[in-house]
Design an enzyme around this catalytic site. Structure first.
Site, PDB file in Angstrom:
ATOM      1  N   SER A 150      39.856  55.677 -19.839  1.00 20.51           N
ATOM      2  CA  SER A 150      38.917  54.577 -20.077  1.00 20.51           C
ATOM      3  C   SER A 150      38.313  54.615 -21.479  1.00 20.51           C
ATOM      4  CB  SER A 150      37.789  54.611 -19.041  1.00 20.51           C
ATOM      5  OG  SER A 150      38.250  54.234 -17.775  1.00 20.51           O
ATOM      6  N   GLU A 203      30.677  45.504 -17.129  1.00 22.34           N
ATOM      7  CA  GLU A 203      31.721  46.306 -16.475  1.00 22.34           C
ATOM      8  C   GLU A 203      31.455  46.451 -14.983  1.00 22.34           C
ATOM      9  OE1 GLU A 203      34.062  50.525 -16.974  1.00 22.34           O
ATOM     10  OE2 GLU A 203      31.877  50.596 -16.845  1.00 22.34           O
ATOM     11  N   ASP A 263      40.928  47.533 -17.804  1.00 17.26           N
ATOM     12  CA  ASP A 263      41.250  48.416 -18.922  1.00 17.26           C
ATOM     13  C   ASP A 263      42.500  49.242 -18.676  1.00 17.26           C
ATOM     14  OD1 ASP A 263      39.984  49.870 -16.925  1.00 17.26           O
ATOM     15  OD2 ASP A 263      38.764  51.062 -18.284  1.00 17.26           O
TER      16      ASP A 263
END
Length: 544
Positions: free
Chosen positions: A88, A278, A325
């Site tokens: 990430s 997010e 992602d």
């Protein structure tokens, strides 16, 4: 522009082409609507660790289209500078800065480049911090914010708001975030703000309050706040899974509620805003092969996307980009049990067993008694109702109940998992509004599309925000040293004649001959090297 932001006399605009930051030569604002490729506002949403099979399963589970489906515009490649499967941290770095990087690196350049097609020269400046789209938006005069269901110091939100060599460096990430002077920060991670939990002993909660934020800690406080500056810290670490929240943490807001409030707050700024959001925990669920947690927070993320789209449709001058992602878990709809029967298996066979669960794996396991006397009740919460004798035996004899539960549910629902780690497949991209990226793109392309829509160039911005301090000051005849009396918070000391400038690490301030000035960016120490903005170099040069 917000009146609570002090800006020193010499601005970055003097050394950076004004047009790239959304200004004309006479310093008046460029009206975004005159250019169909420019956006007044940009909202970037990242669903962490969500593979395409996860969104498919979430759609079947919901029984109707997702909000994201309406704005599907392409695909994205997610690999890092060194691997087909990204972490990430470099994934967030790519999305935020437009640069591929290495495992665990946040907002800094890589030391190693082995992936085909990645610019080898990136490794020539290892660990160098690189400017992100939030910093560019802030310097353009826009309001900025980050929202996360994990700790706000977690890798992806950190990549949009800080620069460190390892994603676990929460102390430095948190300090940079506080001194980035964002307008909205909502999520978890309160522990890292508290003085007793920090190596430097700094009370960041006190700093937040001194900067004029309305510090809120519950859903009601958030929804009732009318402040233009909001800092919401709703959990010591991460927030609860969406499915569990009403039972375990009802005082926490949903991601959609945080998104709506964030947009409402930031949109008060006449110059526009940039907001990063997010949905963090689908990734955590995927690591555990918890299909329920994956579905729970993918749908919660989709609700947040709906809020963003609804605002953008009304505003007509907002870009929205939603993307994952990276993949995680190798989840498949179908497993070894369906090898010969898949053509005739109805959707209900996969979905109905999942709908029996009323809590995620995390939520269910929290209900387990210390003596494990309620194992079957916990299993029922996770959808394993009326267990067969074989299932009952597995549950009672399990030495890892979490693993047993996910395996039993996967078998019942005919779901497959290949790993407990990340995966490297290409993923969908969703976008809407002026300047939106379309087609099959690199993750780094998204950052450049966002920057372009807001009217600046990331490379030019980077050249202004992060220069090697020792080299830059040497060119103007200044000397540098480091005051490390507080090893956790060193200070760069610059002297040129009678001018002495002190730059504390991770902060947006400089003391020149004892007088404090607020800068437009934070000072970063990366791998032992200090990086500063050209703004500071010009100040020292002029002795101001």
């Amino acid at each position: 522009m917000k009146v609570n932001k002090k800006v020193i006399g010499v601005t970055l605009a003097s050394s950076l082409a004004l047009s790239t930051l959304g200004f004309t030569a006479d310093n008046s604002k460029v009206e975004a609507k005159k250019d169909p490729e420019k956006a007044k506002n940009v909202i970037v949403l990242v669903m962490d660790g969500v593979s395409s099979s996860t969104t498919t399963l979430a759609r079947w589970y919901k029984g109707e289209p997702l909000a994201m489906d309406e704005i599907l515009t392409g695909g994205v490649r997610t690999y890092s500078a060194e691997s087909a499967i990204t972490d990430s941290a470099p994934a967030g770095t790519a999305l935020a800065t437009g640069n591929k990087s290495n495992d665990k690196f946040v907002g800094v350049l890589p030391t190693t480049v082995t992936s085909p097609g990645v610019d080898q020269s990136l490794a020539e400046n290892p660990y160098k911090p690189v400017a992100n789209v939030l910093e560019g938006a802030k310097i353009s005069g826009k309001a900025t914010g980050i929202i996360s269901t994990s700790e706000i110091q977690h890798a992806t939100p950190a990549a949009f708001s800080s620069h460190v060599t390892h994603r676990s460096d929460y102390d430095n990430i948190a300090e940079q975030q506080v001194y980035q002077n964002m307008d909205v920060v909502l999520g978890g991670g309160k522990n890292t703000l508290l003085s007793q939990n920090r190596k430097d002993g700094e009370d960041l909660v006190n700093v937040i309050e001194s900067k004029g934020y309305d510090l809120v800690e519950t859903r009601d406080e958030l929804l009732n706040s009318e402040s233009n500056k909001l800092w919401g810290t709703f959990a010591s670490s991460a927030l609860a899974y969406d499915m569990d929240r009403s039972k375990t943490n009802p005082e926490e807001p949903t991601l959609a509620e945080m998104t709506k409030k964030g947009i409402e707050t930031l949109s008060k700024d006449k110059d526009g805003f940039f907001l990063f959001i997010e949905g963090s925990k689908p990734d955590w669920a995927a690591h555990a092969n918890d299909a329920i947690g994956m579905i729970s927070d993918t749908l919660a993320f989709d609700d947040a996307v709906r809020e963003a789209i609804e605002f953008a449709k009304k505003d007509k001058n907002t870009m929205v980009v939603a993307v994952s992602d990276h993949g995680n878990s190798g989840i498949s709809i179908g497993n070894q049990n369906t090898n010969g029967s898949y053509p005739s298996i109805p959707v209900s066979t996969y979905v109905d067993p999942l709908k029996k669960a009323t809590m995620t794996l995390e939520g269910a396991l929290k209900q387990l008694k210390s003596d494990k006397s309620n194992v079957l009740e916990v299993a029922a919460l996770y959808g394993i109702d009326n267990p067969t004798p074989a299932e009952t035996k597995e549950l009672n004899n399990s030495t890892n109940l979490g693993k047993t539960l996910v395996q039993l549910l996967a078998t019942r629902a005919n779901i497959g998992f290949t790993t407990g780690g990340h995966t490297g497949e290409d993923l969908f991209m969703y976008s809407y509004g002026p300047g939106k990226p379309v087609g099959f793109v690199e993750n780094t392309d998204i950052a450049h599309s966002v920057a372009s829509a807001m009217g600046f160039d990331l490379k030019k911005l980077d050249d202004q925000l992060f220069v090697n301090a020792e080299v830059a000051f040497k060119t103007i005849g200044a000397t540098v040293s480091i005051n490390a009396s507080n090893k956790e918070n060193p200070i760069l000391v610059v002297q040129k004649g009678k001018t002495i400038a002190e730059l504390p690490v991770n902060k947006d301030i400089v003391l020149i001959n004892g007088k404090e000035n607020t800068l437009r960016s934070v000072t970063v120490q990366s791998n032992g090297i200090f990086y500063v903005s050209n703004e500071v170099v010009e100040l020292v040069k002029k002795g101001k």
